[in-house]
Design a protein around this motif. Sequence first.
Motif, PDB file in Angstrom:
ATOM      1  N   GLY A  36       0.796  -1.229   0.000  1.00  0.00           N
ATOM      2  CA  GLY A  36       0.000   0.000   0.000  1.00  0.00           C
ATOM      3  C   GLY A  36       0.823   1.271   0.000  1.00  0.00           C
ATOM      4  N   SER A  37       2.118   1.159   0.275  1.00  0.00           N
ATOM      5  CA  SER A  37       2.978   2.343   0.235  1.00  0.00           C
ATOM      6  C   SER A  37       3.005   2.894  -1.186  1.00  0.00           C
ATOM      7  CB  SER A  37       4.392   1.976   0.687  1.00  0.00           C
ATOM      8  OG  SER A  37       5.224   3.117   0.698  1.00  0.00           O
ATOM      9  N   LYS A  38       2.916   4.206  -1.321  1.00  0.00           N
ATOM     10  CA  LYS A  38       2.835   4.816  -2.647  1.00  0.00           C
ATOM     11  C   LYS A  38       4.172   5.411  -3.066  1.00  0.00           C
ATOM     12  CE  LYS A  38      -2.111   5.905  -2.580  1.00  0.00           C
ATOM     13  NZ  LYS A  38      -3.135   6.963  -2.698  1.00  0.00           N
ATOM     14  N   ALA A  54       0.950   2.256  -6.194  1.00  0.00           N
ATOM     15  CA  ALA A  54       1.025   1.614  -4.879  1.00  0.00           C
ATOM     16  C   ALA A  54       1.757   0.288  -4.983  1.00  0.00           C
ATOM     17  CB  ALA A  54      -0.376   1.396  -4.324  1.00  0.00           C
ATOM     18  N   ASN A  55       2.500  -0.041  -3.937  1.00  0.00           N
ATOM     19  CA  ASN A  55       3.185  -1.331  -3.882  1.00  0.00           C
ATOM     20  C   ASN A  55       2.200  -2.414  -3.446  1.00  0.00           C
ATOM     21  OD1 ASN A  55       5.409  -3.243  -3.693  1.00  0.00           O
ATOM     22  ND2 ASN A  55       5.164  -3.047  -1.472  1.00  0.00           N
ATOM     23  N   LEU A  56       2.147  -3.519  -4.187  1.00  0.00           N
ATOM     24  CA  LEU A  56       1.197  -4.597  -3.896  1.00  0.00           C
ATOM     25  C   LEU A  56       1.886  -5.847  -3.343  1.00  0.00           C
ATOM     26  CD1 LEU A  56      -1.039  -4.310  -7.101  1.00  0.00           C
ATOM     27  CD2 LEU A  56      -1.350  -3.201  -4.864  1.00  0.00           C
ATOM     28  N   ASN A  93      11.116   9.158  -1.514  1.00  0.00           N
ATOM     29  CA  ASN A  93      10.209   8.426  -0.615  1.00  0.00           C
ATOM     30  C   ASN A  93       9.903   9.199   0.659  1.00  0.00           C
ATOM     31  OD1 ASN A  93       8.578   6.193  -0.315  1.00  0.00           O
ATOM     32  ND2 ASN A  93      10.150   4.883   0.572  1.00  0.00           N
ATOM     33  N   ASP A  94       9.682  10.485   0.543  1.00  0.00           N
ATOM     34  CA  ASP A  94       9.357  11.295   1.717  1.00  0.00           C
ATOM     35  C   ASP A  94       8.058  12.070   1.491  1.00  0.00           C
ATOM     36  OD1 ASP A  94       9.944  12.193   4.333  1.00  0.00           O
ATOM     37  OD2 ASP A  94      10.766  14.073   3.560  1.00  0.00           O
ATOM     38  N   HIS A  95       7.146  11.485   0.749  1.00  0.00           N
ATOM     39  CA  HIS A  95       5.906  12.157   0.373  1.00  0.00           C
ATOM     40  C   HIS A  95       4.716  11.527   1.101  1.00  0.00           C
ATOM     41  CE1 HIS A  95       6.936   8.871  -2.373  1.00  0.00           C
ATOM     42  NE2 HIS A  95       5.664   8.530  -2.241  1.00  0.00           N
ATOM     43  N   GLU A  96       3.568  12.145   0.975  1.00  0.00           N
ATOM     44  CA  GLU A  96       2.354  11.588   1.569  1.00  0.00           C
ATOM     45  C   GLU A  96       2.008  10.266   0.895  1.00  0.00           C
ATOM     46  OE1 GLU A  96      -2.331  12.874   2.375  1.00  0.00           O
ATOM     47  OE2 GLU A  96      -0.913  14.307   1.503  1.00  0.00           O
ATOM     48  N   GLY A  97       1.726   9.249   1.696  1.00  0.00           N
ATOM     49  CA  GLY A  97       1.433   7.931   1.167  1.00  0.00           C
ATOM     50  C   GLY A  97       2.583   6.959   1.329  1.00  0.00           C
ATOM     51  N   TYR A 119       9.603  10.718   6.752  1.00  0.00           N
ATOM     52  CA  TYR A 119       9.876  11.252   8.093  1.00  0.00           C
ATOM     53  C   TYR A 119       8.582  11.363   8.900  1.00  0.00           C
ATOM     54  CZ  TYR A 119      14.776  12.537   7.330  1.00  0.00           C
ATOM     55  OH  TYR A 119      16.129  12.509   7.120  1.00  0.00           O
ATOM     56  N   GLU A 120       7.528  11.885   8.269  1.00  0.00           N
ATOM     57  CA  GLU A 120       6.269  12.094   8.994  1.00  0.00           C
ATOM     58  C   GLU A 120       5.652  10.782   9.441  1.00  0.00           C
ATOM     59  OE1 GLU A 120       1.941  14.367   8.438  1.00  0.00           O
ATOM     60  OE2 GLU A 120       3.349  14.238   6.758  1.00  0.00           O
ATOM     61  N   PHE A 121       5.623   9.774   8.538  1.00  0.00           N
ATOM     62  CA  PHE A 121       4.991   8.504   8.889  1.00  0.00           C
ATOM     63  C   PHE A 121       5.754   7.800   9.994  1.00  0.00           C
ATOM     64  CE2 PHE A 121       4.017   4.028   8.644  1.00  0.00           C
ATOM     65  CZ  PHE A 121       2.649   4.014   8.417  1.00  0.00           C
TER      66      PHE A 121
END
Length: 351
Positions: free
Chosen positions: A157-159, A165-167, A222-226, A231-233
């Motif tokens: 589910g990581s985008k 999205a990764n499945l 790889n530091d975006h929403e999703g 860092y945020e997640f």
Amino acid sequence: MSFIAKPKVAHPGLPRNELGLTRRDYEGGMSTLCAGCGHDSITAAVIEACWQMSMRPEQLVKLSGIGCSSKTTAYFVSGGHGFNSVHGRMPSIATGAIAANKDLYYIGVSGDGDTLSIGFGQFAHAMRRNLNMLYLIENNGVYGLTKGQFSASADIGSKAKKGEANLQPPIDPVLAALTLGGTFVARSFSGDKEQLVPLIIAGLKHRGFALIDVLSPCVTFNDHEGSTKSYEFVRDNYEEVVHADFIPPAREITAEYAEGDAMPIALHDGSRVLLRKLDPSYDPTHRGKAFNYLRDKLAQNEFVTGLIYIDESSPEFHDMNGTTTTPVNQLSYQQLSPGSKGLEKILARYR
């Protein structure tokens, strides 16, 4: 910016360790990674750990494979020994070096691609051998050097930055290490230097294979929403289950802990790792319970950090193989080449 030499100027008032060295003496070349890359924070933690240990720079061997993470060995302890191997093959180089000289400290730096894809078999056997080394995985969930494809540690589910999205299910290096018999298994976050530095020191002091999986966000891909490696997640979803503090042999334990919460683990050289259990039910010395706890938390999208499992009783590589106590480069020619009769005597042990 690799063509720019790092300035050698240092403030005369910088603190010095027992060898009279400052932190600047443990630095390396100028980083060519993206500004804000989590890998540079890990480099800073390694520098701090080596300085605190008063390690002579020539005592350190730095080993790496291929990838953004594997460039970082050039950025710390320039006075150490270094070897940049081919993709995924760093553990083989480490095995040979460690077999030849047990008197040095060994740090292997790898990434989630270098370790969990092309190098997964090598990683598994290095752990099975219980090589006496610290193995750092700088884990960002992508192949940053080739523009952001999902790696084997990307969560379902990581985008990606472009939206797909990764499945595929991820390989979790900490769960893998517990399954493969790892004797020192930890996870940390590149942005948590207070936790990471004691873990690195403890890993270097551990007698055997010490794995630290460091979540290290890629600020470019790889530091975006999703993303589940941003860092945020990570800041919102990581749980420190055990707080680790390193106690050198000659230093008195001055920290105060509530009764029943502190667990000192004695290392082979007399130093100690003092673990403060934040969850009273967690046992970092029980492999099965650690595995189940970690698996349950991952199902809740929580990253468990700290020293997850430790075993100081298992024999390490040198014990199992009876390697020489004298470094190979100090042995005489006669010892290295005993002749046909000497070789026959050695081989007779295996018949």
